[in-house]
Design an enzyme around this catalytic site. Structure first.
Site, PDB file in Angstrom:
ATOM      1  N   ASP A 101      -4.458  -9.922   1.716  1.00  0.00           N
ATOM      2  CA  ASP A 101      -5.669  -9.283   1.169  1.00  0.00           C
ATOM      3  C   ASP A 101      -6.212 -10.033  -0.040  1.00  0.00           C
ATOM      4  O   ASP A 101      -5.972  -9.653  -1.187  1.00  0.00           O
ATOM      5  CB  ASP A 101      -5.400  -7.821   0.804  1.00  0.00           C
ATOM      6  CG  ASP A 101      -5.127  -6.959   2.022  1.00  0.00           C
ATOM      7  OD1 ASP A 101      -5.487  -7.393   3.141  1.00  0.00           O
ATOM      8  OD2 ASP A 101      -4.552  -5.876   1.873  1.00  0.00           O
ATOM      9  N   ASP A 118      -6.004  -8.309  -7.223  1.00  0.00           N
ATOM     10  CA  ASP A 118      -5.735  -6.926  -6.801  1.00  0.00           C
ATOM     11  C   ASP A 118      -4.317  -6.820  -6.247  1.00  0.00           C
ATOM     12  O   ASP A 118      -4.062  -6.094  -5.295  1.00  0.00           O
ATOM     13  CB  ASP A 118      -6.759  -6.487  -5.745  1.00  0.00           C
ATOM     14  CG  ASP A 118      -6.679  -4.992  -5.427  1.00  0.00           C
ATOM     15  OD1 ASP A 118      -6.394  -4.196  -6.349  1.00  0.00           O
ATOM     16  OD2 ASP A 118      -6.885  -4.620  -4.257  1.00  0.00           O
TER      17      ASP A 118
END
Length: 282
Positions: free
Chosen positions: A185, A168
């Protein structure tokens, strides 16, 4: 500030002394700046599954390790216990990836501990000691864009050499400290060798970088670094210092339709056999 409820267990256990402020809130977690003894760190509080906008798609869960076959079956069925196990696997994926990547020399925040759904880790700071900005909030020149893009490609290669694909990656989950980009993340990170979607995810991550930096350096817009990197990885030729060109040679040979159909049929038979064994085990 008043400690959020989810951070109270860390305070009770002496892992956190004080919550200083909220740093950011995203689609999967809220991050707070906390004081731990003489150090300032950040605490990432994962949101409940039904509150996240980033859903745990099957494509991300494939290849993730669980403790035993009972947990694996429960996760596949989606039972209450299975959802709990999937949530733990989701959170542990980021912790595991951070340790794995930090050991490989990838620029990621240093993790300390994950406790009660809260990840305690290093606070990435800029040259002035303030919380580092996201890449999306940094003014870029063409030269800086090219420099950061090159740095991030090397980070992506290092990650892949360590067997990890971010899954992502974009300008919203990259911080910029005094030395350059830092990748954050990673709860959706996938195992490159254990996930059939890893190649497509890797290419998408790299394409996202080319699209963003291409705003400042147009020559990056049509590069093919993602396909090049994955092709080298599949061929066993990818190393941390492998030169990249951003170009690939097109394969103009006609597709072997029969082989594709045969592979699909084999996959279907394997799935039927797996389902049969699960039923027998129950």
């Amino acid at each position: 500030m008043k400690p959020p409820k989810r951070l109270q267990p860390l305070i009770d256990e002496g892992m956190v002394d004080a919550v200083l402020r909220q740093l950011m809130s995203g689609k999967e977690a809220t991050v707070y700046v906390v004081r731990c003894g003489d150090e300032v760190r950040c605490a990432k509080v994962y949101k409940e599954a039904n509150q996240r906008s980033f859903h745990q798609a099957v494509s991300y869960q494939e290849g993730r390790r669980v403790k035993n076959s009972r947990q694996a079956r429960a996760m596949e069925k989606g039972s209450r216990y299975g959802r709990q196990m999937a949530e733990e696997a989701w959170q542990n994926a980021e912790v595991d990836a951070l340790y794995r990547l930090a050991a490989a020399g990838v620029r990621v925040p240093r993790p300390f501990i994950c406790f009660e759904g809260v990840l305690l880790m290093e606070l990435v700071t800029d040259a002035g000691g303030n919380a580092a900005p996201r890449l999306n909030d940094v003014e870029l020149t063409e030269a800086t864009a090219l420099d950061y893009h090159a740095q991030l490609l090397r980070q992506v290669v290092l990650m892949l050499c360590a067997g990890v694909v971010h899954g992502d990656l974009s300008e919203y989950n990259i911080l910029v400290d005094a030395l350059g980009p830092v990748i954050i993340d990673l709860p959706q990170a996938v195992d490159a060798a254990g996930n059939n979607n890893a190649g497509a995810m890797l290419e998408r991550d790299v394409d996202n970088l080319a699209t963003y930096f291409g705003r400042f350096a147009p020559q990056l817009a049509h590069s093919q670094y993602g396909k090049e990197i994955w092709g080298l990885y599949q061929a066993g030729l990818l190393k941390p210092d492998t030169p990249l060109t951003g170009r690939i040679k097109e394969d103009k040979r006609p597709a072997d339709v029969g082989a594709v159909i045969q592979a699909i049929q084999l996959a279907e038979k394997e799935e039927e056999e797996r389902q049969r064994r699960m039923l027998m085990a129950e």
